[in-house]
Scaffold this motif. Structure first.
Motif, PDB file in Angstrom:
ATOM      1  N   ASP A 105       0.830  -1.207   0.000  1.00 66.00           N
ATOM      2  CA  ASP A 105       0.000   0.000   0.000  1.00 66.00           C
ATOM      3  C   ASP A 105       0.868   1.263   0.000  1.00 66.00           C
ATOM      4  OD1 ASP A 105      -2.773  -0.891  -0.032  1.00 66.00           O
ATOM      5  OD2 ASP A 105      -2.347  -1.808   1.902  1.00 66.00           O
ATOM      6  N   ALA A 106       1.958   1.242   0.754  1.00 62.86           N
ATOM      7  CA  ALA A 106       2.827   2.413   0.821  1.00 62.86           C
ATOM      8  C   ALA A 106       3.587   2.591  -0.498  1.00 62.86           C
ATOM      9  CB  ALA A 106       3.804   2.289   1.987  1.00 62.86           C
ATOM     10  N   HIS A 107       3.994   1.488  -1.114  1.00 59.09           N
ATOM     11  CA  HIS A 107       4.724   1.562  -2.384  1.00 59.09           C
ATOM     12  C   HIS A 107       3.855   2.221  -3.460  1.00 59.09           C
ATOM     13  CE1 HIS A 107       7.621   0.459  -5.443  1.00 59.09           C
ATOM     14  NE2 HIS A 107       6.697  -0.172  -6.125  1.00 59.09           N
ATOM     15  N   ARG A 108       2.597   1.773  -3.552  1.00 61.00           N
ATOM     16  CA  ARG A 108       1.683   2.388  -4.531  1.00 61.00           C
ATOM     17  C   ARG A 108       1.512   3.874  -4.227  1.00 61.00           C
ATOM     18  NH1 ARG A 108      -2.628  -0.001  -3.048  1.00 61.00           N
ATOM     19  NH2 ARG A 108      -3.022   1.726  -1.635  1.00 61.00           N
ATOM     20  N   THR A 109       1.343   4.198  -2.944  1.00 61.79           N
ATOM     21  CA  THR A 109       1.132   5.594  -2.557  1.00 61.79           C
ATOM     22  C   THR A 109       2.368   6.440  -2.861  1.00 61.79           C
ATOM     23  OG1 THR A 109      -0.338   4.789  -0.804  1.00 61.79           O
ATOM     24  CG2 THR A 109       0.382   7.070  -0.651  1.00 61.79           C
ATOM     25  N   LEU A 110       3.551   5.879  -2.669  1.00 61.06           N
ATOM     26  CA  LEU A 110       4.789   6.611  -2.952  1.00 61.06           C
ATOM     27  C   LEU A 110       4.889   6.957  -4.447  1.00 61.06           C
ATOM     28  CD1 LEU A 110       7.543   7.439  -1.457  1.00 61.06           C
ATOM     29  CD2 LEU A 110       8.493   5.409  -2.543  1.00 61.06           C
ATOM     30  N   LEU A 111       4.531   6.000  -5.295  1.00 61.57           N
ATOM     31  CA  LEU A 111       4.686   6.215  -6.735  1.00 61.57           C
ATOM     32  C   LEU A 111       3.532   7.010  -7.347  1.00 61.57           C
ATOM     33  CD1 LEU A 111       6.130   2.810  -8.031  1.00 61.57           C
ATOM     34  CD2 LEU A 111       7.347   4.851  -7.319  1.00 61.57           C
ATOM     35  N   ARG A 112       2.309   6.760  -6.843  1.00 59.63           N
ATOM     36  CA  ARG A 112       1.135   7.364  -7.491  1.00 59.63           C
ATOM     37  C   ARG A 112       0.570   8.545  -6.717  1.00 59.63           C
ATOM     38  NH1 ARG A 112      -1.405   2.817 -10.280  1.00 59.63           N
ATOM     39  NH2 ARG A 112       0.141   2.289 -11.871  1.00 59.63           N
ATOM     40  N   GLY A 113       0.935   8.679  -5.454  1.00 59.79           N
ATOM     41  CA  GLY A 113       0.350   9.720  -4.618  1.00 59.79           C
ATOM     42  C   GLY A 113      -0.925   9.226  -3.975  1.00 59.79           C
ATOM     43  N   GLY A 114      -1.570  10.112  -3.188  1.00 55.28           N
ATOM     44  CA  GLY A 114      -2.744   9.708  -2.434  1.00 55.28           C
ATOM     45  C   GLY A 114      -2.373   9.557  -0.975  1.00 55.28           C
ATOM     46  N   VAL A 115      -3.173   8.796  -0.246  1.00 53.75           N
ATOM     47  CA  VAL A 115      -2.941   8.718   1.185  1.00 53.75           C
ATOM     48  C   VAL A 115      -3.221   7.315   1.696  1.00 53.75           C
ATOM     49  CG1 VAL A 115      -5.259   9.622   1.674  1.00 53.75           C
ATOM     50  CG2 VAL A 115      -3.477   9.871   3.394  1.00 53.75           C
ATOM     51  N   GLY A 144       6.771  13.873   0.431  1.00 55.09           N
ATOM     52  CA  GLY A 144       5.479  13.580   1.040  1.00 55.09           C
ATOM     53  C   GLY A 144       5.490  13.890   2.526  1.00 55.09           C
ATOM     54  N   ALA A 145       4.522  13.329   3.258  1.00 54.91           N
ATOM     55  CA  ALA A 145       4.421  13.620   4.688  1.00 54.91           C
ATOM     56  C   ALA A 145       3.887  12.397   5.421  1.00 54.91           C
ATOM     57  CB  ALA A 145       3.496  14.812   4.909  1.00 54.91           C
ATOM     58  N   ALA A 146       4.127  12.369   6.735  1.00 57.34           N
ATOM     59  CA  ALA A 146       3.610  11.279   7.582  1.00 57.34           C
ATOM     60  C   ALA A 146       3.283  11.835   8.955  1.00 57.34           C
ATOM     61  CB  ALA A 146       4.655  10.168   7.696  1.00 57.34           C
ATOM     62  N   THR A 147       2.048  11.575   9.405  1.00 59.09           N
ATOM     63  CA  THR A 147       1.610  12.088  10.702  1.00 59.09           C
ATOM     64  C   THR A 147       0.960  10.980  11.527  1.00 59.09           C
ATOM     65  OG1 THR A 147       0.175  13.724  11.789  1.00 59.09           O
ATOM     66  CG2 THR A 147      -0.628  12.812   9.726  1.00 59.09           C
ATOM     67  N   THR A 148       0.972  11.175  12.834  1.00 58.24           N
ATOM     68  CA  THR A 148       0.223  10.266  13.715  1.00 58.24           C
ATOM     69  C   THR A 148      -1.188  10.813  13.924  1.00 58.24           C
ATOM     70  OG1 THR A 148       0.798  11.481  15.725  1.00 58.24           O
ATOM     71  CG2 THR A 148       2.333   9.745  15.024  1.00 58.24           C
ATOM     72  N   GLY A 149      -1.438  11.999  13.421  1.00 55.98           N
ATOM     73  CA  GLY A 149      -2.669  12.731  13.730  1.00 55.98           C
ATOM     74  C   GLY A 149      -2.371  13.773  14.798  1.00 55.98           C
ATOM     75  N   GLN A 150      -1.446  13.434  15.687  1.00 54.95           N
ATOM     76  CA  GLN A 150      -1.043  14.363  16.749  1.00 54.95           C
ATOM     77  C   GLN A 150       0.225  15.130  16.377  1.00 54.95           C
ATOM     78  OE1 GLN A 150      -3.283  14.673  19.205  1.00 54.95           O
ATOM     79  NE2 GLN A 150      -4.315  13.040  18.071  1.00 54.95           N
ATOM     80  N   GLY A 185       1.496   9.919   2.950  1.00 55.58           N
ATOM     81  CA  GLY A 185       1.223  10.024   1.525  1.00 55.58           C
ATOM     82  C   GLY A 185       1.558  11.388   0.970  1.00 55.58           C
ATOM     83  N   SER A 186       0.753  11.819  -0.003  1.00 61.06           N
ATOM     84  CA  SER A 186       0.930  13.123  -0.631  1.00 61.06           C
ATOM     85  C   SER A 186       0.805  14.209   0.427  1.00 61.06           C
ATOM     86  CB  SER A 186      -0.152  13.341  -1.689  1.00 61.06           C
ATOM     87  OG  SER A 186       0.031  12.445  -2.761  1.00 61.06           O
ATOM     88  N   ARG A 187       1.639  15.242   0.311  1.00 63.09           N
ATOM     89  CA  ARG A 187       1.696  16.270   1.352  1.00 63.09           C
ATOM     90  C   ARG A 187       0.334  16.939   1.577  1.00 63.09           C
ATOM     91  NH1 ARG A 187       2.569  21.435   1.000  1.00 63.09           N
ATOM     92  NH2 ARG A 187       2.970  21.258  -1.238  1.00 63.09           N
ATOM     93  N   LEU A 188      -0.350  17.332   0.504  1.00 58.67           N
ATOM     94  CA  LEU A 188      -1.621  18.038   0.663  1.00 58.67           C
ATOM     95  C   LEU A 188      -2.704  17.119   1.217  1.00 58.67           C
ATOM     96  CD1 LEU A 188      -1.558  20.158  -2.629  1.00 58.67           C
ATOM     97  CD2 LEU A 188      -1.052  20.930  -0.289  1.00 58.67           C
ATOM     98  N   ASP A 189      -2.672  15.853   0.832  1.00 58.39           N
ATOM     99  CA  ASP A 189      -3.664  14.892   1.343  1.00 58.39           C
ATOM    100  C   ASP A 189      -3.476  14.633   2.837  1.00 58.39           C
ATOM    101  OD1 ASP A 189      -4.949  14.573  -1.103  1.00 58.39           O
ATOM    102  OD2 ASP A 189      -3.585  12.989  -1.747  1.00 58.39           O
ATOM    103  N   VAL A 190      -2.221  14.571   3.270  1.00 58.96           N
ATOM    104  CA  VAL A 190      -1.949  14.354   4.698  1.00 58.96           C
ATOM    105  C   VAL A 190      -2.347  15.592   5.502  1.00 58.96           C
ATOM    106  CG1 VAL A 190      -0.123  13.927   6.413  1.00 58.96           C
ATOM    107  CG2 VAL A 190      -0.148  12.632   4.274  1.00 58.96           C
ATOM    108  N   GLU A 191      -2.058  16.764   4.923  1.00 56.93           N
ATOM    109  CA  GLU A 191      -2.451  18.018   5.596  1.00 56.93           C
ATOM    110  C   GLU A 191      -3.969  18.107   5.757  1.00 56.93           C
ATOM    111  OE1 GLU A 191       1.359  20.664   4.057  1.00 56.93           O
ATOM    112  OE2 GLU A 191      -0.656  21.280   3.445  1.00 56.93           O
TER     113      GLU A 191
END
Ligand code: ZN
Length: 347
Positions: A263-273, A305-311, A331-337
């Motif tokens: 799931d992370a590999h696809r997200t890294l290449l294609r974007g999304g979250v 990209g970006a990664a958050t715990t929510g906190q 995932g993608s920076r804007l999607d994580v934001e």
């Protein structure tokens, strides 16, 4: 072309082997050492050994010798245990790695007490191993830390406490995906690069140079089976992803393999979250901070990209325990934001 040019001014290196890439990377960076290069090459070698076992796993199952004895009369270990032992054995050889922490073992494994052994390795030997039986992509995840973050050598054996450092201190992180082809994706200080394994030659070749996560993507990945356990912000966020936008464009596409690496590999290449948030049953999330969340957070940040715990940022979490779990949205920076905004608003 001189090998001593800084990496950013070099022409494309597509097609070089992983070993050459690692060596050239070292030559371009004055602080890089032969030991670090050698350690990365050991990890790549371990990946080849694990890949070859993964490739034969279906055959082993079909012939019924997993969990029993093989043709040589040796007990055949489960593949995840076998991968774990393989990686530990390889890391134990050149004394670069002082100790390793693996998802498969409760305690840290000391591999060299010598003060000149400068690195610590964290790894998940076979992520998604329950998917082997149904022939779905699985993977290996790893991260490298400096044993002496303050630079001073100490005459003592490495301990569990040495590993309890935030992910922003990682020197390198990567993963290997055993999919329709085997690929190793590495972030070691100058961007994120993907290497595809050619089994006929026995080498990884640079196939995906300078991977950048698109700023926004079309898909999201979350285990919808947990929807009843989600908190209000997560529920509202997922509902918003499914809604068509004001221009009538349909909602996002849902993608879920159930193996983090895939799931992370696809997200890294294609974007999304990709999201494995905390829920009513898993208040700290499901994924492991040291072996899963941190290496991927490091890779995603290195790829824009970006990664958050929510906190907060995953890479800033100071671990309290080796096998600590953590909520993970990456995932993608804007999607994580956007996810972060739902959390801050409380839904
Ligand atoms: Zn895992």
């Amino acid at each position: 072309m001189s090998l001593y040019e800084p990496p950013s001014t070099r022409p494309s290196r597509l097609g070089v082997t992983l070993e050459t890439y690692i060596l050239e990377g070292m030559l371009g960076q004055p602080h890089a050492t032969g030991a670090f290069t050698s350690l990365l090459n050991q990890l790549a070698f371990a990946a080849k050994l694990v890949a070859s076992k993964v490739r034969r796993a279906g055959l082993a199952n079909a012939l019924g010798y997993t969990g029993a004895t093989n043709v040589q009369g040796e007990a055949v270990q489960k593949l995840d245990e076998d991968a774990n032992q393989t990686i530990l054995r390889v890391l134990g050889r050149r004394h670069h790695c002082a100790a390793a922490a693996t998802e498969e073992e409760e305690h840290v494994r000391v591999l060299s007490e010598h003060p000149s052994s400068k690195y610590l390795v964290v790894f998940d030997p076979l992520d998604g191993s329950s998917n082997i039986d149904v022939n779905i992509s699985i993977g290996t995840i790893f991260g490298v830390l400096h044993r002496y973050p303050e630079g001073k050598r100490e005459e003592r054996a490495p301990t569990e406490e040495d590993f309890l450092r935030p992910g922003r201190e990682l020197l390198a992180a990567g993963y290997v995906i055993y999919g329709s082809s085997t690929m190793l994706v590495l972030a070691s200080g100058e961007g994120v690069h993907g290497f595809t394994y050619d089994p006929t030659v026995g080498e990884f070749f640079l196939s995906h140079e300078n991977i950048r996560v698109p700023p926004r993507g079309d898909s999201y990945a979350i285990n919808e089976g947990n929807a009843d356990l989600w908190d209000a912000p997560t529920r509202d966020w997922v509902a918003s992803l499914k809604r068509p936008n004001s221009e009538g464009k349909r909602g996002r596409t849902m993608r879920w393999v159930g193996t983090l690496v895939a799931d992370a590999h696809r997200t890294l290449l294609r974007g999304g979250v990709f999201a494995y948030p905390a829920d009513a049953q898993n208040r700290d999330g499901r994924l492991r901070l040291l072996y899963e969340a941190n290496p991927f957070a490091f890779l995603f940040e290195a790829a824009g990209g970006a990664a958050t715990t929510g906190q907060g940022r995953v890479l800033d979490v100071v671990p309290e325990r080796l096998h600590q779990r953590v909520p993970l949205v990456l995932g993608s920076r804007l999607d994580v934001e956007e996810y972060q905004r739902f959390v801050e608003r409380g839904g």
